[in-house]
Design an enzyme around this catalytic site. Structure first.
Site, PDB file in Angstrom:
ATOM      1  CG  ASN A   1      -2.095   1.208   0.925  1.00 37.27           C
ATOM      2  OD1 ASN A   1      -1.856   1.973   0.720  1.00 37.27           O
ATOM      3  ND2 ASN A   1      -3.359   0.633   1.395  1.00 37.27           N
ATOM      4  CG  ASP A   2       1.868   2.716   3.763  1.00 38.54           C
ATOM      5  OD1 ASP A   2       0.886   3.294   3.561  1.00 38.54           O
ATOM      6  OD2 ASP A   2       2.241   2.190   4.645  1.00 38.54           O
ATOM      7  CB  VAL A   3       6.068   0.336  -1.287  1.00 37.80           C
ATOM      8  CG1 VAL A   3       6.698   0.281   0.069  1.00 37.80           C
ATOM      9  CG2 VAL A   3       4.931  -0.735  -1.674  1.00 37.80           C
TER      10      VAL A   3
END
Length: 473
Positions: free
Chosen positions: A399-401
């Site tokens: 998600n964050d990457v």
């Protein structure tokens, strides 16, 4: 009064002029093994060999010490070693990949505590040994205790024994500042007087300081703190090497300190963060983790059959694995899906973010468990230029990457963090369990992009359904 047996054994292991030349040469071989181990761990291809070389060096160091010293109280020492070996083997064999960062944190904390205890024992035996020795003792106790307390707390955060969110106690600035001043004052007094009692007081205050250091840290910043505390442990071991006159401890501690410092810097850069912001953000009231509520914005979702068609008729697919893949233990099914695609002459690669998962190399090791060919793993710098020519970017548990919010100059906890440019692909498929945000706790606008299709469910189950649907396309 009889000397403490542990202090006797430790001091007798010192490398001095009375040590035989072949023993000193053996310690040199051990130091070279540690250096080669770090070199080997720098690449997934050689990581296993590097780990074995380092472990062999540690065993050789213990054997050489026993051969050259022949310490008293041999049975209690051997019993302690056997207990440690048993605990280490059981923990290493039972730990799952998702819990590897916690294990690293716990083992690191034990190392810091050991260095601090050794320094206290040595101070109690030698007494007034001069300011340089007292300075090394105070440094070892201070840094070792901070590393121990901080590591235990990070273990608790990652293991969900302690809330992972940042915790800021009331009047945190005053509490933290007061604890820091008291700790520094105790360190100065311990150096000047060489008092064991003051050194113990320093250790207690340092434990409190270690807890306060880690409490305000949350979200994806916890692994960075683990790396920093690992560097602290290395420095404390190096200082204890100076205190004991042991060159091998100096070398080993310096290597760990340098490697941990470099890794901390690289991880912080990979996440677009500053180490000072991570450690002292709580003093300004800032948070390193966002919300945990599910998003209510509209998204486009599809079933296994529709996504199988997208994948089956693509020419190039980039798989982006994340922590969710590790949690679901779905690496083997993912490998099966990729093999099915490549059998249809579809080009498939894995794009690996430097901090995918929770630690650098986490995804590499996870995929290696599934015998994924190393040639299919592509680092972020090489993967990003190829996304515009990619038909489908398949995001599995990440998600964050891939969060485009990182490109904002400010206003987001991950602003400035380098990401995989999945949004530049022609189509994006997200495998997600729910609409909850990622580990950093922030909204991901890519989920609501018109080119993005979501496939909800457990990653392992979803991939299994995709494999079955793809074979019928």
């Amino acid at each position: 009064m009889a000397e403490n047996p542990l202090a006797v054994a430790l001091r007798s292991a010192q490398i001095g002029t009375g040590t035989p030349t072949w023993i000193q040469f053996g310690y040199l071989v051990v130091a070279v093994c540690f250096i080669l181990a770090l070199k080997g761990l720098a690449s997934p291809r050689t990581a296993r060999t590097g780990n074995l070389v380092g472990a062999s060096g540690a065993v050789l160091a213990v054997v050489l010490t026993f051969v050259s010293v022949r310490p008293d109280h041999l049975l209690p020492i051997l019993a302690a070693i056997l207990v440690g070996v048993a605990v280490g083997v059981v923990a290493a064999r039972r730990v799952v990949m998702t819990a590897m960062p916690q294990l690293v944190a716990l083992f690191n904390g034990v190392g810091g505590a050991a260095a601090g205890l050794v320094a206290l024992l040595e101070l109690g035996e030698v007494g007034d040994a001069g300011v340089p020795a007292h300075l090394a003792t105070a440094f070892t106790v201070l840094v070792g205790a901070v590393s121990f307390a901080g590591s235990v707390l990070t273990f608790g955060k990652l293991q969900d024994l302690v809330p992972a969110r940042p915790i800021v106690v009331p009047r945190f600035r005053w509490v933290y500042g007061g604890a820091l001043l008291l700790t520094l004052a105790a360190a100065v007094l311990a150096v000047v007087t060489g008092s064991v009692i003051l050194a113990v007081v320093l250790a207690v205050l340092a434990l409190v300081l270690g807890v306060l250091l880690v409490l305000p840290v949350g979200g994806a910043d916890v692994p960075i703190v683990i790396s920093l505390l690992n560097a602290f442990t290395g420095l404390s071991v190096a200082a204890s090497g100076y205190l004991l006159g042991n060159a091998l401890l100096l070398v080993a501690g310096t290597l760990v300190g340098a490697a941990g410092s470099l890794l901390t810097r690289l991880m912080a850069q990979a996440m677009g963060r500053r180490v000072t912001t991570i450690l002292f953000g709580g003093l300004s009231g800032t948070s390193t983790q966002g919300v945990t509520a599910e998003s209510t914005l509209p998204v486009k979702s599809a079933g296994a059959a529709d996504i199988a068609v997208m994948l089956g008729y693509a020419r190039r697919v980039v798989v982006i694995p994340g922590y969710g893949l590790a949690v679901a233990q779905a690496q083997h099914v993912l490998r099966e899906l990729v093999d099915t695609l490549t059998a249809r002459d579809i080009e498939v690669v894995y794009a690996i973010h430097p901090v995918a998962g929770r630690m650098p190399g986490h995804m590499n090791v996870l995929l290696a468990e599934a015998d994924v060919p190393y040639e299919q793993l592509v680092e972020m710098a090489d993967a990003n230029p190829e996304f515009p020519a990619t038909d489908v970017a398949l995001v599995v548990g990440a998600n964050d990457v891939v969060n485009p919010s990182a490109r904002r100059p400010y206003g987001s906890p991950i602003s400035g963090m380098p990401i995989l440019n999945a949004d530049e692909a022609k189509a994006v498929v997200f495998l997600k369990r729910s609409m909850r945000p990622g580990f950093a706790g922030i909204e991901n606008p890519l989920l609501h992009n018109p080119k993005t299709t979501l496939f909800f469910g457990d990653a392992k189950e979803s991939l299994t359904r995709l494999v079955a649907a793809l074979r019928s396309v």
